[in-house]
Design a protein around this motif. Structure first.
Motif, PDB file in Angstrom:
ATOM      1  N   GLN A 239       4.270  -9.829   3.083  1.00 15.83           N
ATOM      2  CA  GLN A 239       4.548  -8.552   2.443  1.00 15.83           C
ATOM      3  C   GLN A 239       3.266  -7.832   2.055  1.00 15.83           C
ATOM      4  O   GLN A 239       2.326  -8.449   1.573  1.00 15.83           O
ATOM      5  CB  GLN A 239       5.397  -8.725   1.178  1.00 15.83           C
ATOM      6  N   ARG A 240       3.254  -6.533   2.269  1.00 18.25           N
ATOM      7  CA  ARG A 240       2.129  -5.702   1.838  1.00 18.25           C
ATOM      8  C   ARG A 240       2.682  -4.548   1.022  1.00 18.25           C
ATOM      9  O   ARG A 240       3.666  -3.922   1.424  1.00 18.25           O
ATOM     10  CB  ARG A 240       1.386  -5.132   3.048  1.00 18.25           C
ATOM     11  N   LEU A 241       2.030  -4.247  -0.090  1.00 10.06           N
ATOM     12  CA  LEU A 241       2.447  -3.132  -0.926  1.00 10.06           C
ATOM     13  C   LEU A 241       1.460  -1.989  -0.790  1.00 10.06           C
ATOM     14  O   LEU A 241       0.259  -2.194  -0.949  1.00 10.06           O
ATOM     15  CB  LEU A 241       2.494  -3.570  -2.396  1.00 10.06           C
ATOM     16  N   LEU A 242       1.958  -0.821  -0.501  1.00  9.10           N
ATOM     17  CA  LEU A 242       1.106   0.363  -0.450  1.00  9.10           C
ATOM     18  C   LEU A 242       1.408   1.169  -1.708  1.00  9.10           C
ATOM     19  O   LEU A 242       2.530   1.593  -1.928  1.00  9.10           O
ATOM     20  CB  LEU A 242       1.400   1.187   0.800  1.00  9.10           C
ATOM     21  N   ARG A 243       0.373   1.354  -2.538  1.00 11.43           N
ATOM     22  CA  ARG A 243       0.573   1.921  -3.859  1.00 11.43           C
ATOM     23  C   ARG A 243      -0.296   3.174  -3.999  1.00 11.43           C
ATOM     24  O   ARG A 243      -1.463   3.144  -3.640  1.00 11.43           O
ATOM     25  CB  ARG A 243       0.092   0.872  -4.864  1.00 11.43           C
ATOM     26  N   SER A 244       0.255   4.251  -4.517  1.00 11.39           N
ATOM     27  CA  SER A 244      -0.590   5.438  -4.729  1.00 11.39           C
ATOM     28  C   SER A 244      -1.077   5.443  -6.165  1.00 11.39           C
ATOM     29  O   SER A 244      -0.296   5.282  -7.092  1.00 11.39           O
ATOM     30  CB  SER A 244       0.184   6.720  -4.412  1.00 11.39           C
ATOM     31  N   VAL A 245      -2.388   5.588  -6.359  1.00 11.07           N
ATOM     32  CA  VAL A 245      -2.916   5.622  -7.723  1.00 11.07           C
ATOM     33  C   VAL A 245      -3.417   7.011  -8.100  1.00 11.07           C
ATOM     34  O   VAL A 245      -3.660   7.296  -9.253  1.00 11.07           O
ATOM     35  CB  VAL A 245      -4.038   4.576  -7.935  1.00 11.07           C
ATOM     36  N   LYS A 246      -3.596   7.868  -7.086  1.00  8.16           N
ATOM     37  CA  LYS A 246      -3.954   9.257  -7.359  1.00  8.16           C
ATOM     38  C   LYS A 246      -3.373  10.097  -6.242  1.00  8.16           C
ATOM     39  O   LYS A 246      -3.440   9.700  -5.086  1.00  8.16           O
ATOM     40  CB  LYS A 246      -5.472   9.411  -7.384  1.00  8.16           C
ATOM     41  N   ASN A 247      -2.787  11.220  -6.586  1.00 11.58           N
ATOM     42  CA  ASN A 247      -2.244  12.070  -5.527  1.00 11.58           C
ATOM     43  C   ASN A 247      -2.191  13.523  -5.978  1.00 11.58           C
ATOM     44  O   ASN A 247      -1.399  13.872  -6.843  1.00 11.58           O
ATOM     45  CB  ASN A 247      -0.851  11.582  -5.107  1.00 11.58           C
TER      46      ASN A 247
END
Ligand code: TYD
Ligand code: MG
Length: 444
Positions: A239-247
Motif C-alpha cells: 500500500q502507498r498513501l498519497l497525501r497532500s500537505v499544501k495545495n
C-alpha cells in the motif's frame, strides 16, 4: 528576446549579490562569490500594465486528468495549467512509477509530455514504462540534466506536461554549486516556476526526502511550489498513501491509496475493504477503528496481543500507533476499567502499514487490548470511534457521523461512539459515556 546580464551568486549559500566581493556578507564564506549569466527579458518601456481583478485570466478551471481518479482527487480535480506540483517521498517508494502513469495518460501526439531524465538513464525509464505496459505513450525523454535546455525543448515540442525526475539531480547552467545543493535546487525550481507560469503548462517535480543535509530535501521547496504531495508507505506492504500537505488549487490533507504491483501502481478505490481483507473477527485482540484520512474516513483493523511478561519490566510495542499514547491508554485501562496489565507485555499493530495519529482511534485500540486480555472477541459487527480522556471519559471526535456511515457501509452495524455524539444526533452509533461502559458493551 533575451539578453544576458552578469550577476553574482554565492556558491555556498546561494545569495545574489550586485557585485563581486571577496567575502559573502550573508554566510561569511571567503572566495565563494562567482559570476553567473542569467537571461533577462528585455522590455521596451518601464513597466507592465495592471489588470482589474475580475479580468485576470483564470486558468485554474482548466484541469487536466492524470488518468488516475484518486490522484486527480488529491490534486483537487486534476493538474492545473501552469501549476507546479512537488511529489516527495523516500527513495524507492514509487514516485517515478506514479509520475510515469500520469505522464502516459496526459501525453498526446500534439502535446507530448517532456520527461526530464535527470536521475535515471532513458533506458531505465523505458524499462519501467515497458513493465507498466506504457511503452507506446506520447512521452518524450530528455536525456540531460541542464534545466535551461530542457525547458527550451519543452517549448519546442509544445509539451502538455513537464516532469523533472528528480529536482535534486537537475542543474542550472553557470551556477557553480553542486547539483542537489540548496542553491541549485532552488534556482532550478524558480526557473521551472517561471516556465510553468508563462507557458501555462503543468509541471511535476519529483523530490527525494533526504536524511542528511548535503542534498536539499523537498521541504526547501514547499514554499515555492503550488502543491506538495507526499507518497508514503513502507518496504513490507504494497500500500502507498498519497497525501497532500499544501495545495493552492484544492484541499489539503486529502489522501489516496495505491497498491504497488508487478506492473506499476494501481488505485485502490475502496481502501477500507483492503485493510480489512484478512481480518478474523472471531479472534480476540482484534478491533476496528475509523480514522479520518484527509476528509475521508477509513475503516482499519487494530490488533493487540497481551501476554504474561518474562521480564522485570513488561514490554510495550506499537506499530502504526504512538507509543506514548499507548502508555497513556494502558494507565487509563488499569485505573478506570480494571484491566490490569502490569505483568503483561502489550503489542499493538495497525494492520496494513498505516500510521494513525488521531486520538479518535483510542477507543478501538483500548478495546483490542482489553479483548486480548479477557480472551473475548468483539464479534464481527463492532467498530469503535472515540478519544479517551485521562479519567476514562469518551470524548467526541470530528465527523463522527461520517465515520459511522463508512463503518456501517462495510457491515459494522454496532459502531460505538462517545455518548455526546450519539445524544446530539450527530450519528446513529451506539453511545457510551466512558471506557468501562464501552468495554462492557463491546466485549459481552
Ligand atoms: P520507483 O518509482 O523507481 O521509486 P522512486 O522513484 O520513488 O525512487 O519505484 C521503485 C520500486 O518500485 C522498485 O523497488 C521496484 C518497484 N516496482 C514494482 O514493484 N512494480 C513496478 O511495476 C515498478 C515500475 C516498480
Ligand atoms: Mg525515481
Amino acid at each position: 528576446m533575451a539578453k544576458a546580464r552578469a550577476s553574482y551568486i554565492c556558491k555556498s549559500c546561494g545569495t545574489h549579490h550586485q557585485q563581486w566581493s571577496g567575502q559573502c556578507n550573508a554566510c561569511g564564506e571567503w572566495n565563494s562569490i562567482v559570476e553567473q549569466r542569467m537571461p533577462v527579458a528585455t522590455r521596451s518601456d518601464a513597466g507592465v500594465a495592471s489588470v482589474p481583478l475580475a479580468r485576470v485570466e483564470d486558468h485554474a478551471g482548466n484541469r487536466r486528468s492524470t488518468g488516475l481518479a484518486e490522484f486527480d482527487r488529491v490534486l483537487g480535480g486534476g493538474l492545473v495549467e501552469g501549476g507546479l506540483v512537488l511529489i516527495g517521498g523516500d527513495p524507492g517508494i514509487g514516485k517515478s512509477t506514479l509520475v510515469m502513469r500520469a505522464a502516459a495518460a496526459l501525453g498526446t501526439a500534439k502535446r507530448p509530455v517532456l520527461y526530464i531524465a535527470a536521475e535515471e538513464s532513458p533506458q531505465q525509464i523505458r524499462m519501467r514504462a515497458r513493465r507498466m505496459g506504457l511503452e507506446a505513450s506520447d512521452v518524450h525523454i530528455y536525456p540531460d540534466t541542464e534545466i535551461g535546455g530542457a525547458l527550451a525543448e519543452a517549448q519546442r515540442i509544445n509539451a502538455g506536461l513537464v516532469v523533472a525526475d528528480s529536482i535534486q539531480t537537475v542543474r542550472v547552467e553557470g551556477l557553480a554549486a553542486a547539483p542537489g545543493s540548496v542553491s541549485q535546487v532552488r534556482e532550478a525550481t524558480l526557473q521551472i516556476m517561471q516556465f510553468a507560469k508563462t507557458a501555462q503548462t503543468p509541471v511535476v517535480l519529483v523530490g527525494h526526502v533526504t536524511k542528511e543535509g548535503t542534498v536539499a530535501g523537498p521541504r526547501t521547496l514547499e514554499h515555492i511550489v503550488d502543491t506538495v504531495l507526499y507518497l508514503e508507505g513502507d518496504d513490507f506492504h504494497a500500500q502507498r498513501l498519497l497525501r497532500s500537505v499544501k495545495n493552492r488549487f484544492g484541499p489539503t490533507f486529502e489522501v489516496a491509496v495505491f497498491e504497488m504491483s508487478g506492473d506499476g501502481l494501481h488505485e485502490v478505490p475502496n481502501p477500507s475493504a483492503l485493510f480489512l481483507a484478512e481480518r478474523d473477527a472471531r479472534a480476540p485482540g482484534s478491533s476496528v477503528a475509523v480514522p479520518l484520512e484527509g476528509t475521508r474516513p477509513l475503516v482499519v483493523e487494530i490488533q493487540a496481543l497481551v501476554a504474561p511478561t518474562a521480564y522485570a519490566l513488561p514490554k510495550r510495542l506499537a506499530t502504526g500507533f504512538d507509543l506514548n499514547r499507548l502508555h497513556m491508554l494502558l494507565a487509563v485501562l488499569s485505573r478506570q476499567a480494571d484491566v490490569q496489565l502490569g505483568n503483561h507485555d502489550v503489542y499493538v499493530n495497525v494492520v496494513g502499514g498505516l500510521r494513525l495519529r488521531e486520538p479518535a482511534v483510542d477507543l478501538a485500540v483500548a478495546i483490542a487490548i482489553a479483548s486480548s486480555e479477557r480472551d473475548v472477541a468483539t464479534g464481527p459487527q463492532v467498530a469503535a470511534i472515540g478519544e479517551i480522556g485521562l479519567s476514562g471519559e469518551l470524548r467526541s471526535v470530528p465527523s463522527a457521523a461520517q465515520r459511522v456511515r463508512e463503518a456501517q457501509r462495510l457491515g459494522f452495524e454496532r459502531c460505538f461512539v462517545p455518548a455526546t455524539s450519539a445524544r446530539n444526533g450527530a450519528s446513529d452509533g451506539v453511545g457510551a459515556a466512558n471506557l468501562a461502559e464501552a468495554l462492557e458493551l463491546a466485549l459481552t
